[in-house]
Write a protein that holds these residues in place. Structure first.
Motif, short mmCIF file in Angstrom:
data_model
loop_
_atom_site.label_atom_id
_atom_site.label_comp_id
_atom_site.label_asym_id
_atom_site.label_seq_id
_atom_site.Cartn_x
_atom_site.Cartn_y
_atom_site.Cartn_z
N ILE A 1 0.86 -1.19 0.00
CA ILE A 1 0.00 0.00 0.00
C ILE A 1 0.89 1.24 0.00
CG2 ILE A 1 -1.70 1.32 1.31
CD1 ILE A 1 -2.85 -1.32 2.27
N THR A 2 0.85 1.98 -1.08
CA THR A 2 1.71 3.17 -1.20
C THR A 2 1.00 4.44 -0.78
OG1 THR A 2 1.11 3.35 -3.53
CG2 THR A 2 3.12 2.16 -3.00
N ASN A 3 -0.32 4.48 -0.89
CA ASN A 3 -1.09 5.65 -0.42
C ASN A 3 -1.42 5.42 1.05
OD1 ASN A 3 -1.07 6.95 -2.93
ND2 ASN A 3 -2.85 5.79 -3.62
N ARG A 4 -0.57 5.97 1.91
CA ARG A 4 -0.60 5.60 3.33
C ARG A 4 -1.29 6.63 4.22
NH1 ARG A 4 5.41 2.86 4.16
NH2 ARG A 4 5.01 1.06 2.80
N GLN A 5 -1.97 7.59 3.63
CA GLN A 5 -2.71 8.53 4.46
C GLN A 5 -3.73 7.73 5.29
OE1 GLN A 5 -2.43 8.65 1.15
NE2 GLN A 5 -1.72 10.66 0.49
N ALA A 6 -3.71 7.91 6.59
CA ALA A 6 -4.56 7.11 7.48
C ALA A 6 -5.07 8.02 8.59
CB ALA A 6 -3.77 5.93 8.05
N VAL A 7 -6.29 8.50 8.44
CA VAL A 7 -6.86 9.53 9.30
C VAL A 7 -7.44 8.92 10.57
CG1 VAL A 7 -8.62 11.34 9.43
CG2 VAL A 7 -7.35 10.97 7.29
N ALA A 8 -7.13 9.50 11.71
CA ALA A 8 -7.77 9.08 12.96
C ALA A 8 -9.13 9.76 13.10
CB ALA A 8 -6.88 9.42 14.15
N VAL A 9 -9.18 11.06 12.86
CA VAL A 9 -10.45 11.81 12.96
C VAL A 9 -10.57 12.77 11.79
CG1 VAL A 9 -11.75 13.52 14.30
CG2 VAL A 9 -10.63 11.62 15.48
N LEU A 10 -11.74 12.76 11.16
CA LEU A 10 -12.11 13.72 10.13
C LEU A 10 -13.28 14.53 10.65
CD1 LEU A 10 -12.51 15.00 7.30
CD2 LEU A 10 -13.70 12.90 6.62
N THR A 11 -13.12 15.86 10.74
CA THR A 11 -14.21 16.73 11.16
C THR A 11 -14.70 17.54 9.97
OG1 THR A 11 -12.86 18.68 11.74
CG2 THR A 11 -13.07 16.95 13.41
#
Length: 352
Positions: free
Chosen positions: A149-159
């Motif tokens: 997995i190269t797109n590693r953006q991994a959000v804990a919280v999205l407001t």
């Protein structure tokens, strides 16, 4: 290299509990919980999403969901028709209650495709007037275990909602930990973070919301690369005079000296109107921040963004020609009050 690896649930619990501690404080005053979440089945629900689903649509008053100590895995989505929710951790410390998921931008979806950055969020908040206290939000995506997995953006919280308050909350992840956004470009959404802890490496506080971080601890992980990371990536719309404000915070790191930038300007879809703003004032800045504190983002130069500091101190706050500073008059116009006030005179920073 200080990286988060979550190969087993037991590993994740110990790692989450051991990092970014926020001090214990007596139980918070306020309305009694109307629902209790308990992983052992002793409450009304065993999962956070089930408790959110039980809140009446169109709710018009505070609805407190108490969460007993434990780790609660799975995405949580708070929809726009369920405002005034409070998620209250019932442990002694924020580390006692962990709400988490483990997907990234590039994680395959069951029906095909991938989740994308927004879809990776462990918790998505579209309901206005939410309050979260005394707990932890985490994205447990294990980069080392998924080299494919190269797109590693991994959000804990999205407001994406307005008038949100986070009090003694921890946000844990690596890239893109905390995504403070709004429902559309040009729409203002305000969030207030008090005594919180946020950690990550690349752009780990980002988005177009108006967000005030008051007495927070901002911790840069070491990803063993050059640069080691970027603290912020604001995409504030040009029509919004208020983006990200850090006041009386501590910026520290596991990363080496001079290896982390305070921020870079994010232009989603190359939007020319995303003139990001990050202001850091009266805060301690560690040695991980170099003399040139800001970075370009691709072809977008940092000097065209709205980056500035005011009366910061510490080894990473040394003045230089590449460190724009506010004047006292400008600083007076860039305070928690001016950022949060809006047309409704919202002032959560003045509440106990």
């Amino acid at each position: 290299m200080r990286r988060r690896t979550f190969l087993h649930l037991s590993t994740s619990i110990s790692a989450v509990a051991a990092t970014g501690l926020v001090g214990a404080r007596p139980a918070l005053a306020g309305p009694r919980p109307r629902l209790i979440v308990a992983a052992d089945g002793t409450g009304d629900h065993t999962g956070v999403q089930a408790a959110v689903d039980a809140v009446p649509s169109g709710n018009t008053e505070p609805f407190v969901i108490g969460v007993r100590p434990g780790t609660y895995l799975g995405q949580v989505i708070i929809p726009a028709d369920k405002p005034y929710i409070e998620l209250r951790g019932l442990g002694r410390r924020p580390a006692d209650v962990v709400i988490a998921d483990d997907r990234a931008n590039g994680t395959p979806k069951p029906g095909g495709g991938t989740w994308g950055t927004s879809g990776s969020a462990s918790v998505t908040i579209d309901g206005a007037d939410l309050r979260a206290t005394n707990l932890t939000f985490a994205n447990l995506f294990d980069e080392a275990a998924h080299p494919e997995i190269t797109n590693r953006q991994a959000v804990a919280v999205l407001t994406r909602a307005d008038r949100l308050v986070f009090d003694r909350v921890r946000f844990l992840g690596n890239q893109d930990t905390l995504y403070v956004n709004s429902r559309a470009a040009g729409v203002v959404a305000r969030a207030y973070f008090r005594d919180c802890y946020v950690e990550g490496d690349v752009d780990f506080i980002f988005g177009r919301a108006t967000a005030v971080f008051d007495r927070c601890h901002i911790y840069s992980l070491d990803r063993a690369s050059t640069p080691a990371g970027y603290v912020t990536a604001p995409s504030t719309d040009i029509t919004n005079p208020y983006g990200l404000l850090f006041t009386r915070c501590r910026l520290t790191a596991a990363a080496p000296a001079g290896s982390v930038f305070l921020g870079r300007p994010w232009h989603p879809s190359n939007d020319p109107n995303a003139i990001g703003q990050t202001i850091i004032r009266e805060s301690f800045i560690g040695a991980h921040i170099p003399a040139t504190a800001w970075s370009d983002f691709g072809t977008w130069p940092w000097r065209d963004a709205r980056f500035a500091e005011y009366r910061n101190y510490g080894p990473g706050a040394a003045p230089s020609a590449d460190r724009p500073q506010l004047t006292p008059t400008e600083a007076a116009a860039h305070s928690p009050t001016t950022f949060l006030r809006g047309a409704d005179n919202w002032a959560p920073h003045l509440c106990p």
